[in-house]
Motif scaffolding. Structure first.
Motif, PDB file in Angstrom:
ATOM      1  N   VAL A  83      48.329 -31.507   9.519  1.00 50.84           N
ATOM      2  CA  VAL A  83      46.938 -31.456   9.663  1.00 50.84           C
ATOM      3  C   VAL A  83      46.743 -30.010   8.878  1.00 50.84           C
ATOM      4  O   VAL A  83      47.103 -29.224   9.457  1.00 50.84           O
ATOM      5  CB  VAL A  83      46.053 -31.982  10.748  1.00 50.84           C
ATOM      6  CG1 VAL A  83      44.646 -31.525  11.055  1.00 50.84           C
ATOM      7  CG2 VAL A  83      46.232 -33.192  11.369  1.00 50.84           C
ATOM      8  N   ILE A  84      45.584 -30.043   8.190  1.00 51.02           N
ATOM      9  CA  ILE A  84      44.965 -28.932   7.642  1.00 51.02           C
ATOM     10  C   ILE A  84      43.680 -28.439   8.549  1.00 51.02           C
ATOM     11  O   ILE A  84      43.099 -29.145   8.832  1.00 51.02           O
ATOM     12  CB  ILE A  84      44.252 -28.917   6.596  1.00 51.02           C
ATOM     13  CG1 ILE A  84      45.267 -29.431   5.281  1.00 51.02           C
ATOM     14  CG2 ILE A  84      43.566 -27.450   6.227  1.00 51.02           C
ATOM     15  CD1 ILE A  84      44.411 -29.718   3.866  1.00 51.02           C
ATOM     16  N   ASP A  85      44.655 -27.557   9.582  1.00 52.35           N
ATOM     17  CA  ASP A  85      43.630 -27.004  10.418  1.00 52.35           C
ATOM     18  C   ASP A  85      42.679 -25.457  10.045  1.00 52.35           C
ATOM     19  O   ASP A  85      43.344 -24.055   9.951  1.00 52.35           O
ATOM     20  CB  ASP A  85      45.115 -25.711  11.506  1.00 52.35           C
ATOM     21  CG  ASP A  85      43.984 -25.329  12.920  1.00 52.35           C
ATOM     22  OD1 ASP A  85      42.955 -25.079  12.116  1.00 52.35           O
ATOM     23  OD2 ASP A  85      44.851 -24.077  13.487  1.00 52.35           O
ATOM     24  N   VAL A  90      43.930 -18.345   6.148  1.00 55.27           N
ATOM     25  CA  VAL A  90      44.747 -18.675   5.186  1.00 55.27           C
ATOM     26  C   VAL A  90      44.077 -17.244   4.244  1.00 55.27           C
ATOM     27  O   VAL A  90      42.824 -16.482   3.749  1.00 55.27           O
ATOM     28  CB  VAL A  90      44.009 -19.193   3.759  1.00 55.27           C
ATOM     29  CG1 VAL A  90      44.083 -20.064   2.460  1.00 55.27           C
ATOM     30  CG2 VAL A  90      43.631 -20.750   5.107  1.00 55.27           C
ATOM     31  N   ALA A  91      45.154 -16.729   2.943  1.00 56.28           N
ATOM     32  CA  ALA A  91      45.674 -15.701   2.016  1.00 56.28           C
ATOM     33  C   ALA A  91      44.568 -15.551   1.218  1.00 56.28           C
ATOM     34  O   ALA A  91      43.988 -17.082   0.702  1.00 56.28           O
ATOM     35  CB  ALA A  91      46.737 -15.256   1.599  1.00 56.28           C
ATOM     36  N   GLN A  92      44.084 -14.907   0.650  1.00 50.07           N
ATOM     37  CA  GLN A  92      43.228 -14.552  -1.110  1.00 50.07           C
ATOM     38  C   GLN A  92      43.907 -14.491  -1.648  1.00 50.07           C
ATOM     39  O   GLN A  92      43.353 -15.063  -3.153  1.00 50.07           O
ATOM     40  CB  GLN A  92      42.184 -13.314  -0.773  1.00 50.07           C
ATOM     41  CG  GLN A  92      41.291 -12.651   0.283  1.00 50.07           C
ATOM     42  CD  GLN A  92      40.150 -14.062   0.639  1.00 50.07           C
ATOM     43  OE1 GLN A  92      40.082 -14.576  -1.174  1.00 50.07           O
ATOM     44  NE2 GLN A  92      39.896 -14.718   1.557  1.00 50.07           N
ATOM     45  N   GLY A 107      55.579 -27.701   7.720  1.00 49.11           N
ATOM     46  CA  GLY A 107      54.171 -28.106   8.762  1.00 49.11           C
ATOM     47  C   GLY A 107      53.218 -27.007   8.524  1.00 49.11           C
ATOM     48  O   GLY A 107      53.488 -26.290   7.993  1.00 49.11           O
ATOM     49  N   TYR A 108      52.030 -27.551   8.648  1.00 51.26           N
ATOM     50  CA  TYR A 108      51.040 -26.478   8.168  1.00 51.26           C
ATOM     51  C   TYR A 108      50.850 -25.221   8.866  1.00 51.26           C
ATOM     52  O   TYR A 108      50.823 -24.485   8.236  1.00 51.26           O
ATOM     53  CB  TYR A 108      49.633 -27.338   7.798  1.00 51.26           C
ATOM     54  CG  TYR A 108      48.180 -26.683   7.623  1.00 51.26           C
ATOM     55  CD1 TYR A 108      48.479 -26.585   6.279  1.00 51.26           C
ATOM     56  CD2 TYR A 108      47.950 -25.809   8.435  1.00 51.26           C
ATOM     57  CE1 TYR A 108      46.761 -25.958   5.138  1.00 51.26           C
ATOM     58  CE2 TYR A 108      45.731 -24.605   7.702  1.00 51.26           C
ATOM     59  CZ  TYR A 108      46.295 -24.653   6.120  1.00 51.26           C
ATOM     60  OH  TYR A 108      45.134 -24.061   5.666  1.00 51.26           O
ATOM     61  N   ALA A 109      51.214 -25.567   9.798  1.00 52.68           N
ATOM     62  CA  ALA A 109      50.641 -24.571  10.545  1.00 52.68           C
ATOM     63  C   ALA A 109      52.503 -23.094  10.608  1.00 52.68           C
ATOM     64  O   ALA A 109      52.091 -22.569  10.880  1.00 52.68           O
ATOM     65  CB  ALA A 109      50.913 -25.239  12.787  1.00 52.68           C
ATOM     66  N   THR A 110      53.202 -24.099  10.591  1.00 52.18           N
ATOM     67  CA  THR A 110      54.426 -23.386  10.074  1.00 52.18           C
ATOM     68  C   THR A 110      54.206 -22.350   8.824  1.00 52.18           C
ATOM     69  O   THR A 110      55.016 -21.672   8.316  1.00 52.18           O
ATOM     70  CB  THR A 110      56.070 -23.781  10.071  1.00 52.18           C
ATOM     71  OG1 THR A 110      55.813 -25.071   9.153  1.00 52.18           O
ATOM     72  CG2 THR A 110      55.635 -24.654  11.468  1.00 52.18           C
ATOM     73  N   LEU A 111      53.328 -22.948   7.586  1.00 49.92           N
ATOM     74  CA  LEU A 111      53.538 -21.841   6.588  1.00 49.92           C
ATOM     75  C   LEU A 111      52.568 -20.098   6.770  1.00 49.92           C
ATOM     76  O   LEU A 111      52.159 -20.881   7.736  1.00 49.92           O
ATOM     77  CB  LEU A 111      52.434 -22.891   5.286  1.00 49.92           C
ATOM     78  CG  LEU A 111      52.376 -23.966   5.418  1.00 49.92           C
ATOM     79  CD1 LEU A 111      51.513 -24.950   4.013  1.00 49.92           C
ATOM     80  CD2 LEU A 111      54.230 -24.432   4.427  1.00 49.92           C
ATOM     81  N   GLY A 113      50.277 -17.484   5.437  1.00 50.76           N
ATOM     82  CA  GLY A 113      49.035 -17.282   4.699  1.00 50.76           C
ATOM     83  C   GLY A 113      48.510 -17.771   3.409  1.00 50.76           C
ATOM     84  O   GLY A 113      48.099 -18.595   2.800  1.00 50.76           O
ATOM     85  N   GLU A 114      49.421 -17.400   2.424  1.00 54.08           N
ATOM     86  CA  GLU A 114      50.234 -17.281   1.349  1.00 54.08           C
ATOM     87  C   GLU A 114      50.265 -18.967   0.819  1.00 54.08           C
ATOM     88  O   GLU A 114      49.527 -19.519  -0.390  1.00 54.08           O
ATOM     89  CB  GLU A 114      50.802 -16.264   0.118  1.00 54.08           C
ATOM     90  CG  GLU A 114      49.924 -14.563   0.486  1.00 54.08           C
ATOM     91  CD  GLU A 114      50.181 -14.333   2.129  1.00 54.08           C
ATOM     92  OE1 GLU A 114      50.750 -14.664   2.943  1.00 54.08           O
ATOM     93  OE2 GLU A 114      49.973 -12.835   1.926  1.00 54.08           O
ATOM     94  N   GLU A 115      51.303 -19.456   1.779  1.00 55.68           N
ATOM     95  CA  GLU A 115      52.000 -20.848   1.052  1.00 55.68           C
ATOM     96  C   GLU A 115      50.571 -21.438   1.424  1.00 55.68           C
ATOM     97  O   GLU A 115      50.137 -22.432   1.099  1.00 55.68           O
ATOM     98  CB  GLU A 115      52.677 -21.292   1.898  1.00 55.68           C
ATOM     99  CG  GLU A 115      54.157 -20.587   1.903  1.00 55.68           C
ATOM    100  CD  GLU A 115      54.987 -19.707   2.661  1.00 55.68           C
ATOM    101  OE1 GLU A 115      55.820 -20.045   1.898  1.00 55.68           O
ATOM    102  OE2 GLU A 115      55.508 -20.576   3.534  1.00 55.68           O
ATOM    103  N   ARG A 116      49.572 -21.647   2.177  1.00 56.84           N
ATOM    104  CA  ARG A 116      48.330 -22.306   2.863  1.00 56.84           C
ATOM    105  C   ARG A 116      47.570 -22.335   1.532  1.00 56.84           C
ATOM    106  O   ARG A 116      47.035 -23.937   0.695  1.00 56.84           O
ATOM    107  CB  ARG A 116      47.706 -21.741   4.515  1.00 56.84           C
ATOM    108  CG  ARG A 116      48.375 -21.605   5.366  1.00 56.84           C
ATOM    109  CD  ARG A 116      47.497 -21.501   7.054  1.00 56.84           C
ATOM    110  NE  ARG A 116      48.550 -21.958   7.798  1.00 56.84           N
ATOM    111  CZ  ARG A 116      48.838 -21.294   8.351  1.00 56.84           C
ATOM    112  NH1 ARG A 116      47.930 -20.090   7.948  1.00 56.84           N
ATOM    113  NH2 ARG A 116      49.401 -21.019   9.721  1.00 56.84           N
ATOM    114  N   ARG A 117      47.491 -21.175   1.263  1.00 56.51           N
ATOM    115  CA  ARG A 117      46.009 -20.812   0.111  1.00 56.51           C
ATOM    116  C   ARG A 117      47.105 -21.779  -0.652  1.00 56.51           C
ATOM    117  O   ARG A 117      46.283 -22.702  -2.052  1.00 56.51           O
ATOM    118  CB  ARG A 117      46.755 -19.530  -0.298  1.00 56.51           C
ATOM    119  CG  ARG A 117      45.867 -18.836  -2.100  1.00 56.51           C
ATOM    120  CD  ARG A 117      44.741 -20.036  -2.097  1.00 56.51           C
ATOM    121  NE  ARG A 117      43.497 -18.827  -1.713  1.00 56.51           N
ATOM    122  CZ  ARG A 117      42.294 -19.237  -0.785  1.00 56.51           C
ATOM    123  NH1 ARG A 117      41.115 -19.516  -2.165  1.00 56.51           N
ATOM    124  NH2 ARG A 117      41.448 -18.535  -0.438  1.00 56.51           N
TER     125      ARG A 117
END
Length: 754
Positions: A83-85, A90-92, A107-111, A113-117
């Motif tokens: 799930v995308i929380d 989330v990094a710029q 998992g999304y929670a373990t990424l 901020g840069e990886e989430r971006r």
């Protein structure tokens, strides 16, 4: 502070930081139950479908197929890793998309901020593989698996949505060549097929298409066979075809891959001929393991829908597979010549030459349509065209051999179209400029009945046509007379009479060669020769004028018939008298015959009795002919030899070319065989099947394995020992461990799958 432990089903707790006596560095965390009546709001997790745009960190995502939620006031559970929380940082700037995120499973929670971006930007893009590392792909796949295995099992996914997910997963399948990625995507596609059929039977659904991968028969195929076995329901032809194409242990001839569409049609047709409604499969002891084996570890123990429980695993027995293997071999053999021809002439697919090597029931639609159109055109009339014009109606690349021409004529016959001349009746292979007649006939591949009387009749028709066209063009009266005489030959069958009329039109359009004619006429009894002469005289007199060209030809024919050419002029004058009615009056519409007689000659008033009787109308006495033919065995032998058109001599160069282009596909050579995957670890068929079953689960009870061994007619302990010996030979480790349950070495199972 957020407590990272626990699961979604834990009792809600609140964590409060408390300072210790030694300062904040020694502060502890204490879990305190919330006051009575207080509640922790559930997350807003939901599945986003294509068409809905979701803005995440200033990026609009409109391609759907992901979960989104807000966990700022709740805790994500294990199944929420996909799930995308929206509350997570989330990094710029994005991380390198090709870099490995190093988290297994991701998992999304373990990424970071840069990886989430990076992940969000990829979701907003066209989602192609060169833009992202494989671990991001798996994170995206987790969402599909949760939607199917949890929401789908709860009945929250529509058939239309299953279809959309299937199309997207099929597109994603080739985003990465990684074996694990492709295996999990294929497994999920198989499970979607099963879930889409949860309200009915899988064997009533559309079977899958494709080619074999891995080492197992796809799950949906085994479920369909298992359900059919339990229901005592015949296995539909489409599912039988799916088994032979998707079972990696099947041995396949080259025709299966080289001409797949034709193979499918031949196999389906033969399967229905062999098994009618379908093959009945017995219920065996081994139970089918329907666990989906998702890549998302949190979903590996989700409960299965009831319709997938308790099914027999037909892949655990060899009987049904052996029957399908035999039928597959027979179907491939029927396509052997076609397959070899395409191997040498890859551009010939769809040509008439290639089509004629196929069983007629699987001819291409274009050829069938051309034949149907031709049948409509000749339904009410006989059509005379050149063979080249007939050939042009079909996609052809060159000339047809005699055998291919016979196949072509047989196929036309099955559509109710007869061809004259027909190579199957002894005619030579037509050339592009040769005339052929097409006419309607009963739809059958069998040839019309022919005998010596019919062969004599063909000679008479050919000679009459030659006389009628001797002066350039046959008159309507001459054509009508020939057809009336054919109708009067009551000793012939109606189809023979129709073919003779067609033959006459061909001869009128293009005179036949007189080569070998004398040899054919020589053995005829004298009475038959006189009857032929009378018929030819009638033809010449039919329009009231006998030209010099007709007289010249008749003299030549009389000599071939061993008749006195001087008698011709007597017969011509008597034939001219026959044009008039009784008492010398002319029949209505008839002209007085004018005969070109040689100067200084007079026609005799006396005529042979045979000529006078024939002049009144030719009737071929078959009883008399038969009696004459039976006088000696020698005459019968001669007739058998001479009443077939001789084949023209073929130049050596042409014969050599013909052999090169025709002989290979007609030789009784075995069809190429595509090598099957090597027997697993060098085991025989039964033990390979046993091994495939073993690695399909992480563990087995001894009772389950005893049933599997019994299905394969193996002794359990001996089978396990043989598999472990093969494993030790290959990897220096046994595959199984323990006695009950029997544990399967998962590292070795992964090596085998790879």
């Amino acid at each position: 502070m957020t407590n990272p432990s626990g699961s979604q089903g834990d009792e809600p707790l609140v964590t409060v930081p408390v300072s210790g006596d030694n300062g904040p560095d020694n502060a502890g965390s204490y879990r305190i139950k919330p006051p009575a009546g207080a509640s922790v709001p559930a997350s807003s997790t939901r599945w986003v479908m294509p068409g809905e745009t979701v803005d995440i960190e200033d990026l609009p995502i409109g391609r759907g197929f992901f979960y989104v939620g807000d966990f700022r006031r709740g805790r994500p559970g294990p199944v929420d890793a996909c799930v995308i929380d929206t509350g997570a940082q989330v990094a710029q700037e994005a991380a390198d998309p090709a870099a490995d995120i190093g988290i297994v499973p991701p998992g999304y929670a373990t990424l970071s901020g840069e990886e989430r971006r990076t992940y969000i930007e990829w979701l907003a893009s066209p989602r192609r593989k060169p833009d992202i590392h494989t671990r991001y792909l798996f994170l995206h796949l987790f969402g599909f698996e949760r939607r199917v295995l949890i929401d789908g099992a709860a009945g929250k996914v529509s058939e239309a949505e299953y279809g959309e997910m299937t199309r997207e997963l099929q597109r994603m399948l080739n985003l990465d060549a990684d074996y694990s990625w492709q295996r999990h995507v294929r497994n999920l596609l198989d499970f979607i097929d099963l879930m889409a059929a949860r309200t009915g039977k899988v064997y009533d659904q559309k079977p899958p298409n494709g080619s074999a991968t891995g080492y197992q028969v796809p799950l949906n195929v085994r479920v369909a066979f298992g359900q059919a076995a339990l229901d005592r329901h015949p296995v539909p032809a489409g599912w039988a075809l799916a088994w032979v194409k998707l079972d990696p242990m099947m041995i396949r001839r080259a025709a299966v891959a080289r001409c797949p569409d034709e193979f499918d049609r031949v196999f389906m047709r033969r399967y229905r001929e062999r098994f009618h409604e379908g093959m009945l499969v017995p219920v065996n002891r081994t139970r089918l393991n329907v666990l989906p084996q998702p890549a998302f570890k949190a979903l590996q123990n989700v409960p299965l829908p009831g319709f997938l429980l308790g099914l027999p695993d037909v892949a655990a027995v060899t009987g049904p597979r052996n029957r399908l293997q035999l039928l597959m071999n027979e179907s491939a053999d029927a396509l052997g010549a076609f397959s070899r021809y395409l191997a040498r002439n890859p551009d010939a697919y769809g040509s008439l030459e290639a089509t004629l090597m196929l069983p007629p029931e699987v001819w291409p639609d274009a050829t069938r349509d051309a034949i149907s159109a031709l049948a409509s055109e000749v339904a009410d009339t006989t059509t005379v065209i050149t063979f080249g014009a007939l050939f042009a109606r079909f996609k052809a690349m060159g000339t047809l051999t005699r055998d291919r021409m016979a196949s072509f004529n047989a196929a036309l016959s099955q559509a109710g179209i007869a061809v004259e001349p027909d190579v199957r009746l002894g005619a030579r292979t037509p050339k592009p400029d040769d005339a052929v007649a097409l006419f309607a006939a009963p739809a059958t591949a069998a040839l019309a009945h022919t005998d010596d009387a019919y062969v004599v009749a063909t000679l008479m028709v050919d000679l009459a046509a030659a006389v009628a066209t001797a002066d350039g063009t046959a008159s309507a009266a001459e054509i009508a007379l020939i057809e009336r005489e054919i109708d009067a030959w009551s000793h012939l069958e109606p189809l023979q009479q129709t073919r003779l009329k067609a033959r006459n039109l061909v001869q009128l359009a293009q005179a036949a060669s007189s080569a070998g004619l004398k040899k054919k006429l020589e053995p005829l009894p004298a009475g038959v020769k006189k009857a032929i002469a009378c018929f030819l005289v009638q033809t010449a007199n039919a329009d009231g004028t006998v030209s010099r060209e007709e007289v010249k030809l008749l003299e030549k024919i009389y000599r071939m018939l061993d008749l006195d050419p001087q008698r011709l002029y007597i017969d011509l004058h008597q034939g001219a008298s026959a044009v008039s009615g009784p008492g010398g009056a002319r029949a209505p519409g008839a002209r007085r015959a004018s005969v070109a007689v040689k100067p200084g000659e007079r026609a005799s008033k006396d005529a042979a009795p045979e000529a006078r009787s024939a002049g009144a109308g030719l009737v071929l006495d078959t009883t008399r002919i038969a009696a004459l033919q039976q006088e000696t065995a020698r005459v019968s032998a001669i007739l058998a030899d001479v009443f077939v058109e001789e084949q023209p001599a073929v130049p050596l160069e042409e014969a050599s070319n013909a052999r090169e282009s025709v002989a290979p596909e007609d030789l009784e050579e075995p069809e190429e065989v595509v090598p099957a995957p090597d027997a697993l670890l060098g085991l025989d068929d039964a033990h390979s099947t046993f091994l495939r079953l073993l690695v399909s689960r992480p563990s087995w009870t001894r009772a389950e394995l005893a049933d599997a061994a019994a299905d394969l007619e193996l002794m359990l302990d001996g089978a396990i020992e043989q598999v472990n010996e093969a494993s030790l030979d290959h990897w220096d480790e046994p595959l199984t461990d323990g006695d009950d349950p029997v544990e399967i070495n998962q590292d070795l199972a992964q090596r085998l799958a790879a």
